[in-house]
Design a protein around this motif. Structure first.
Motif, PDB file in Angstrom:
ATOM      1  N   ASN A 102     -13.503  18.948 -45.846  1.00  0.00           N
ATOM      2  CA  ASN A 102     -12.588  17.835 -46.098  1.00  0.00           C
ATOM      3  C   ASN A 102     -11.230  18.292 -46.597  1.00  0.00           C
ATOM      4  N   LEU A 103     -11.050  19.588 -46.804  1.00  0.00           N
ATOM      5  CA  LEU A 103      -9.779  20.076 -47.318  1.00  0.00           C
ATOM      6  C   LEU A 103      -8.707  19.988 -46.246  1.00  0.00           C
ATOM      7  N   LEU A 104      -7.502  19.710 -46.678  1.00  0.00           N
ATOM      8  CA  LEU A 104      -6.341  19.706 -45.804  1.00  0.00           C
ATOM      9  C   LEU A 104      -5.201  20.292 -46.628  1.00  0.00           C
ATOM     10  N   PRO A 105      -5.002  21.628 -46.528  1.00  0.00           N
ATOM     11  CA  PRO A 105      -4.042  22.289 -47.416  1.00  0.00           C
ATOM     12  C   PRO A 105      -2.674  21.619 -47.464  1.00  0.00           C
ATOM     13  N   ALA A 106      -2.205  21.079 -46.344  1.00  0.00           N
ATOM     14  CA  ALA A 106      -0.895  20.430 -46.334  1.00  0.00           C
ATOM     15  C   ALA A 106      -0.881  19.160 -47.161  1.00  0.00           C
ATOM     16  N   SER A 107      -2.048  18.688 -47.595  1.00  0.00           N
ATOM     17  CA  SER A 107      -2.142  17.461 -48.377  1.00  0.00           C
ATOM     18  C   SER A 107      -2.945  17.691 -49.655  1.00  0.00           C
ATOM     19  N   PRO A 163       5.367  22.042 -52.828  1.00  0.00           N
ATOM     20  CA  PRO A 163       4.426  21.753 -51.730  1.00  0.00           C
ATOM     21  C   PRO A 163       3.793  22.996 -51.112  1.00  0.00           C
ATOM     22  N   LEU A 164       4.572  24.037 -50.862  1.00  0.00           N
ATOM     23  CA  LEU A 164       4.000  25.243 -50.257  1.00  0.00           C
ATOM     24  C   LEU A 164       3.046  25.948 -51.215  1.00  0.00           C
ATOM     25  N   GLU A 165       3.389  25.966 -52.492  1.00  0.00           N
ATOM     26  CA  GLU A 165       2.497  26.584 -53.472  1.00  0.00           C
ATOM     27  C   GLU A 165       1.208  25.787 -53.613  1.00  0.00           C
ATOM     28  N   ARG A 166       1.301  24.463 -53.504  1.00  0.00           N
ATOM     29  CA  ARG A 166       0.090  23.642 -53.550  1.00  0.00           C
ATOM     30  C   ARG A 166      -0.834  23.984 -52.379  1.00  0.00           C
ATOM     31  N   GLN A 167      -0.262  24.240 -51.225  1.00  0.00           N
ATOM     32  CA  GLN A 167      -1.087  24.624 -50.077  1.00  0.00           C
ATOM     33  C   GLN A 167      -1.841  25.916 -50.362  1.00  0.00           C
ATOM     34  N   ARG A 168      -1.154  26.863 -50.976  1.00  0.00           N
ATOM     35  CA  ARG A 168      -1.792  28.155 -51.259  1.00  0.00           C
ATOM     36  C   ARG A 168      -2.889  28.017 -52.315  1.00  0.00           C
ATOM     37  N   ARG A 169      -2.773  27.040 -53.170  1.00  0.00           N
ATOM     38  CA  ARG A 169      -3.748  26.836 -54.245  1.00  0.00           C
ATOM     39  C   ARG A 169      -4.642  25.630 -53.993  1.00  0.00           C
TER      40      ARG A 169
END
Length: 286
Positions: free
Chosen positions: A156-161, A206-212
């Motif tokens: 269910n993960l969606l790194p962009a969100s 936003p980009l750092e959230r994707q990485r984490r």
């Protein structure tokens, strides 16, 4: 031969008073019955024929038998659906058929518009079960064609969100959450008592959230797990977090908002008695 001739006569009688005919047989079967598009168009030039098939016309697989399950596999849907360590996952309902019907409906309306507004004749609308669903999974083909990467299953993960998942509550219910915009993600931090992350670029950017994404997901899961669904939804609604309970059929029919909109309506079936069915989805003001 007599029965075939009677069937063809009945079919043409129906076509004479019809705007649209929908067929889902293989091309070879229609041709054998004398009911292919060319034959229909010659006799009824104003009729729009919608041909929905597994593979569609014009390719080497056109005459193969096909069902929605095969389209859900070939479209790329099953490949990206499921847990990373699990198998490709097929939907437990008629997804490919339903998506194809939406595309087909729009196409038929355009064909009728073309006929009636531009004084043109009928035409063939060719829709298969694969392409409408593949159209919705465009990120996979874009990633491959431009980056050479093949996206896999991420659950269910969606790194962009990030954070985005379905989270289990303390009373064994589930809540879904989406952070498709940066502001929503910051609201989530505040709602789960982690306001310290709002001004931390490692979690706010936003980009750092994707990485984490995995780390942030665990923070939300831990917070949700200690509260009931009612408590979680109360906090999220007050914080204007984009969240919703995961409904089963019973909860869906009971939702006060959908009931107010008349999303499901009662009908009396002569054989089955009272039934609850979906109302038309689009609401046209006129």
């Amino acid at each position: 031969d007599l029965r075939r001739a009677e069937g063809q006569e009945l079919f043409h009688r129906l076509l004479s008073v019809s705007d649209v005919v929908v067929v889902n047989n293989r091309p070879s079967a229609l041709a054998a019955w004398g009911l292919d598009y060319e034959s229909v168009h010659d006799a009824h030039p104003d009729v729009v024929m919608l041909h929905v098939s597994g593979y569609g016309g014009g390719g080497p697989k056109s005459d193969r038998p096909g069902f929605g399950t095969l389209a859900e596999a070939m479209s790329g849907f099953a490949h990206v659906t499921g847990q990373p360590d699990g198998p490709p996952t097929l939907p437990p309902f008629f997804l490919a058929d339903g998506v194809a019907s939406q595309s087909a409906t729009a196409a038929v309306m355009m064909a009728l518009y073309h006929r009636d507004v531009h004084s043109a004749g009928g035409q063939l609308v060719d829709v298969n079960l694969i392409e409408p669903l593949a159209r919705l999974i465009e990120t996979s083909t874009l990633a491959f064609s431009h980056l050479g990467t093949v996206p896999g299953r991420v659950g269910n993960l969606l790194p962009a969100s990030a954070p985005r998942n379905a989270y289990r509550t303390a009373d064994d219910r589930w809540v879904a959450l989406s952070s498709a915009s940066p502001n929503i993600a910051l609201r989530v931090y505040r709602a789960i008592d982690r306001a310290d992350l709002v001004d931390n670029p490692d979690y706010a950017d936003p980009l750092e959230r994707q990485r984490r994404a995995v780390e942030i997901d665990a923070l939300v899961a831990g917070w949700v797990a200690g509260r009931s669904l009612a408590e979680v939804m109360d906090v999220f609604e007050r914080a204007e977090v984009a969240a919703a309970p995961v409904y089963d059929a019973e909860a869906l029919l009971a939702d006060e908002h959908l009931r107010a909109r008349g999303s499901f309506v009662p009908v009396d079936d002569p054989d089955l008695g009272p039934m609850t069915v979906q109302a038309p989805v689009a609401r046209l003001s006129e």
